[in-house]
Design a protein around this motif. Sequence first.
Motif, PDB file in Angstrom:
ATOM      1  N   LYS A   7       0.848  -1.198   0.000  1.00  0.00           N
ATOM      2  CA  LYS A   7       0.000   0.000   0.000  1.00  0.00           C
ATOM      3  C   LYS A   7       0.883   1.249   0.000  1.00  0.00           C
ATOM      4  CE  LYS A   7      -2.007   3.580   2.240  1.00  0.00           C
ATOM      5  NZ  LYS A   7      -1.629   4.510   3.303  1.00  0.00           N
ATOM      6  N   GLY A   9       0.838   5.388   0.394  1.00  0.00           N
ATOM      7  CA  GLY A   9       0.019   6.501   0.875  1.00  0.00           C
ATOM      8  C   GLY A   9       0.133   7.732  -0.010  1.00  0.00           C
ATOM      9  N   GLY A  10      -0.617   8.761   0.367  1.00  0.00           N
ATOM     10  CA  GLY A  10      -0.751   9.964  -0.443  1.00  0.00           C
ATOM     11  C   GLY A  10       0.564  10.626  -0.817  1.00  0.00           C
ATOM     12  N   THR A  11       1.489  10.731   0.144  1.00  0.00           N
ATOM     13  CA  THR A  11       2.764  11.401  -0.155  1.00  0.00           C
ATOM     14  C   THR A  11       3.561  10.581  -1.172  1.00  0.00           C
ATOM     15  OG1 THR A  11       2.737  11.742   2.220  1.00  0.00           O
ATOM     16  CG2 THR A  11       4.576  12.697   1.032  1.00  0.00           C
ATOM     17  N   TYR A 172       3.678   1.304   2.679  1.00  0.00           N
ATOM     18  CA  TYR A 172       4.760   2.242   2.336  1.00  0.00           C
ATOM     19  C   TYR A 172       4.295   3.671   2.587  1.00  0.00           C
ATOM     20  CZ  TYR A 172       7.411  -1.502   0.206  1.00  0.00           C
ATOM     21  OH  TYR A 172       8.134  -2.645   0.010  1.00  0.00           O
ATOM     22  N   VAL A 175       7.695   7.799   6.223  1.00  0.00           N
ATOM     23  CA  VAL A 175       8.683   7.519   7.286  1.00  0.00           C
ATOM     24  C   VAL A 175       9.090   6.056   7.134  1.00  0.00           C
ATOM     25  CG1 VAL A 175       8.251   9.142   9.168  1.00  0.00           C
ATOM     26  CG2 VAL A 175       6.706   7.233   8.837  1.00  0.00           C
ATOM     27  N   GLY A 177       9.247   3.599   9.106  1.00  0.00           N
ATOM     28  CA  GLY A 177       8.749   2.638  10.090  1.00  0.00           C
ATOM     29  C   GLY A 177       7.960   3.339  11.176  1.00  0.00           C
ATOM     30  N   VAL A 178       7.611   2.570  12.189  1.00  0.00           N
ATOM     31  CA  VAL A 178       6.916   3.145  13.343  1.00  0.00           C
ATOM     32  C   VAL A 178       7.988   3.578  14.331  1.00  0.00           C
ATOM     33  CG1 VAL A 178       5.291   2.687  15.219  1.00  0.00           C
ATOM     34  CG2 VAL A 178       4.944   1.599  12.974  1.00  0.00           C
ATOM     35  N   TYR A 179       7.880   4.793  14.812  1.00  0.00           N
ATOM     36  CA  TYR A 179       8.868   5.361  15.729  1.00  0.00           C
ATOM     37  C   TYR A 179       8.309   5.420  17.152  1.00  0.00           C
ATOM     38  CZ  TYR A 179      12.297   6.739  12.228  1.00  0.00           C
ATOM     39  OH  TYR A 179      13.268   6.725  11.263  1.00  0.00           O
ATOM     40  N   ASP A 182       6.027  10.484  17.032  1.00  0.00           N
ATOM     41  CA  ASP A 182       6.068  11.100  15.702  1.00  0.00           C
ATOM     42  C   ASP A 182       7.431  11.771  15.486  1.00  0.00           C
ATOM     43  OD1 ASP A 182       5.738  12.540  13.387  1.00  0.00           O
ATOM     44  OD2 ASP A 182       3.681  13.145  13.851  1.00  0.00           O
ATOM     45  N   PRO A 183       8.222  11.278  14.535  1.00  0.00           N
ATOM     46  CA  PRO A 183       9.566  11.861  14.336  1.00  0.00           C
ATOM     47  C   PRO A 183       9.522  13.317  13.891  1.00  0.00           C
ATOM     48  CG  PRO A 183       9.063  10.202  12.640  1.00  0.00           C
ATOM     49  CD  PRO A 183       7.945  10.148  13.636  1.00  0.00           C
ATOM     50  N   ARG A 184       8.362  13.796  13.471  1.00  0.00           N
ATOM     51  CA  ARG A 184       8.268  15.220  13.111  1.00  0.00           C
ATOM     52  C   ARG A 184       8.259  16.108  14.346  1.00  0.00           C
ATOM     53  NH1 ARG A 184       4.835  15.837   7.693  1.00  0.00           N
ATOM     54  NH2 ARG A 184       4.759  13.637   7.209  1.00  0.00           N
ATOM     55  N   MET A 203      -1.387   2.744  20.158  1.00  0.00           N
ATOM     56  CA  MET A 203      -0.730   3.944  19.599  1.00  0.00           C
ATOM     57  C   MET A 203      -1.662   4.613  18.573  1.00  0.00           C
ATOM     58  SD  MET A 203       2.569   4.532  20.576  1.00  0.00           S
ATOM     59  CE  MET A 203       3.638   5.094  19.259  1.00  0.00           C
ATOM     60  N   SER A 208      -1.572   8.220  16.905  1.00  0.00           N
ATOM     61  CA  SER A 208      -0.462   8.063  15.951  1.00  0.00           C
ATOM     62  C   SER A 208      -1.030   7.675  14.594  1.00  0.00           C
ATOM     63  CB  SER A 208       0.505   6.968  16.408  1.00  0.00           C
ATOM     64  OG  SER A 208       1.136   7.374  17.566  1.00  0.00           O
ATOM     65  N   LYS A 209      -0.998   8.626  13.673  1.00  0.00           N
ATOM     66  CA  LYS A 209      -1.741   8.402  12.424  1.00  0.00           C
ATOM     67  C   LYS A 209      -0.949   7.609  11.392  1.00  0.00           C
ATOM     68  CE  LYS A 209      -5.113  11.936  13.188  1.00  0.00           C
ATOM     69  NZ  LYS A 209      -4.933  13.205  13.851  1.00  0.00           N
ATOM     70  N   VAL A 210       0.172   7.026  11.806  1.00  0.00           N
ATOM     71  CA  VAL A 210       0.969   6.276  10.831  1.00  0.00           C
ATOM     72  C   VAL A 210       0.191   5.083  10.263  1.00  0.00           C
ATOM     73  CG1 VAL A 210       2.229   5.013  12.636  1.00  0.00           C
ATOM     74  CG2 VAL A 210       3.265   5.274  10.405  1.00  0.00           C
TER      75      VAL A 210
HETATM   76  N1  LIG Z   1       4.892   6.839  16.024  1.00  0.00           N
HETATM   77  C1  LIG Z   1       4.997   7.251  14.756  1.00  0.00           C
HETATM   78  N2  LIG Z   1       5.902   6.664  13.924  1.00  0.00           N
HETATM   79  C2  LIG Z   1       6.008   7.057  12.643  1.00  0.00           C
HETATM   80  N3  LIG Z   1       5.256   8.049  12.087  1.00  0.00           N
HETATM   81  C3  LIG Z   1       4.345   8.665  12.864  1.00  0.00           C
HETATM   82  C4  LIG Z   1       4.165   8.289  14.219  1.00  0.00           C
HETATM   83  N4  LIG Z   1       3.173   9.056  14.750  1.00  0.00           N
HETATM   84  C5  LIG Z   1       2.752   9.857  13.771  1.00  0.00           C
HETATM   85  N5  LIG Z   1       3.451   9.643  12.627  1.00  0.00           N
HETATM   86  C6  LIG Z   1       3.257  10.389  11.375  1.00  0.00           C
HETATM   87  O1  LIG Z   1       2.599   9.574  10.434  1.00  0.00           O
HETATM   88  C7  LIG Z   1       2.954  10.048   9.140  1.00  0.00           C
HETATM   89  C8  LIG Z   1       2.621   8.966   8.111  1.00  0.00           C
HETATM   90  O2  LIG Z   1       1.215   8.783   8.036  1.00  0.00           O
HETATM   91  P1  LIG Z   1       0.354   9.430   6.848  1.00  0.00           P
HETATM   92  O3  LIG Z   1       0.721  10.884   6.684  1.00  0.00           O
HETATM   93  O4  LIG Z   1      -1.059   9.076   7.043  1.00  0.00           O
HETATM   94  O5  LIG Z   1       0.994   8.643   5.620  1.00  0.00           O
HETATM   95  P2  LIG Z   1       0.370   8.177   4.248  1.00  0.00           P
HETATM   96  O6  LIG Z   1      -0.078   9.400   3.510  1.00  0.00           O
HETATM   97  O7  LIG Z   1       1.536   7.487   3.626  1.00  0.00           O
HETATM   98  O8  LIG Z   1      -0.748   7.229   4.558  1.00  0.00           O
HETATM   99  C9  LIG Z   1       4.428  10.359   9.276  1.00  0.00           C
HETATM  100  O9  LIG Z   1       4.849  11.323   8.353  1.00  0.00           O
HETATM  101  C10 LIG Z   1       4.561  10.830  10.721  1.00  0.00           C
HETATM  102  O10 LIG Z   1       4.651  12.247  10.808  1.00  0.00           O
END
Ligand SMILES: Nc1ncnc2c1ncn2[C@@H]1O[C@H](COP(=O)(O)OP(=O)(O)O)[C@@H](O)[C@H]1O
Length: 411
Positions: A7, A9-11, A172, A175, A177-179, A182-184, A203, A208-210
Amino acid sequence: MALIVQKYGGTSVGTIDRIKSVAKRVERTRDEGHDVVVVLSAMSGETNRLLALAHDICAKPSARELDVLVTTGEQVTIALLSMALQSDGYEARSYTGAQVRILTDDSFGKARIQGIDAERIGTDLSKGRIVVVAGFQGVDGEGNITTLGRGGSDTSAVALAAALKADECQIYTDVDGVYTTDPRVVGSARRLDRITFEEMLEMASQGSKVLQIRSVEFAGKYNVPLRVLSSFEDGPGTLITVDEEEPMEQPVISGIAFNRDEAKITVRGVPDIPGAAYKILGPVGHANIEVDMIVQNVGADNTTDFTFTVHKNEMEKATEVLKNVAAELGAREVQSDASVAKVSMVGVGMRSHAGVAAKMFEILANEVINIQMISTSEIKISVVIEEKYLELAVRALHSGFELEKEPFESK
Ligand SMILES: Nc1ncnc2c1ncn2[C@@H]1O[C@H](COP(=O)(O)OP(=O)(O)O)[C@@H](O)[C@H]1O
Ligand SMILES: N[C@@H](CC(=O)OP(=O)(O)O)C(=O)O
């Protein structure tokens, strides 16, 4: 040879160049001899753009039409990726959710998947084709187009992986992986090699929207091997696992999640009588408003302040509902506050460690951050604080619990 669902994502599909590089990654997997099903999101920003168009047309667009509109975002990316694959000499076919019969209920905007007809995809795979499916969408029993809620293409991917009995579902994103958080927000956050379904679910639920919450639920329920990876660089990513290969000792805290989307509502001076909580939360539930944290405490004058949190978008509606209720109950007033945020520490290791809450409160106290609400479960402690201190709190907790260090090296 394995069957892999990937999969993006948007970015990852946000520009034509990125779609071309997704094609290369898919082709590499195919060249390794694997069957590949790709699930795509819309180009980043596209779903929001479409929603804004709808709101330019009318103040309250119907949920059914909104779903017809926003699903077009994914239809664009699947066709473009298939074209990119085809022009590189690969056989590929794109399908909308309705075409591969991702069957859902009829809750437009937040539909739940009820079944997937894997036959069509199976036939394509057996002919050596790469199958590209639109994420985030399905079709109800009457043939209406539905969507699965924001971030729903993670769930599409996991559900397809479960239906096809895929060997791995790879998510995919931007980022690698899962951190630990949020690494931002915290530059020193550490990528986790593995995290349990249980922790990942907590989480995701805490903000945590990852990964979308429902994708983790689904993966846990159907035991789909799930991995979060970067679409921009190679690496092992993070594997979401069952708890089988538990290390000798679990780290106490796996990660910190946070959520800026909640608002706090307090009904003050509620008479301390049986049924008061029901009288408050019953009408809120009937108005279809989801409640998260709840705190109630009886004061010396036999009244209680009843506080709970809801999504910020629903704060006004909930406050309105409660005005009449408060009058009927003889409560003093209803107050609402949208300037709050929730921070949660998550870890299965908490089960066997006392003192985590105390340490969390000490770290926040040292930063002079006031805690407004607290809630705990076996593997999580959440606090509500003033929103302006959110990032400070997350950074302080991350370094206070030394999450930047490998857990077994630091001890
Ligand atoms: N614990 C975490 N580990 C990794 N990323 C995280 C975490 N919590 C929040 N995020 C955020 O999730 C983002 C990825 O999710 P999202 O923007 O929905 O991606 P996509 O568009 O690929 O679906 C990352 O850029 C990061 O800022
Ligand atoms: N495009 C949809 C679905 C989705 O899953 O997107 P993303 O993978 O970029 O979070 C959304 O924006 O909600």
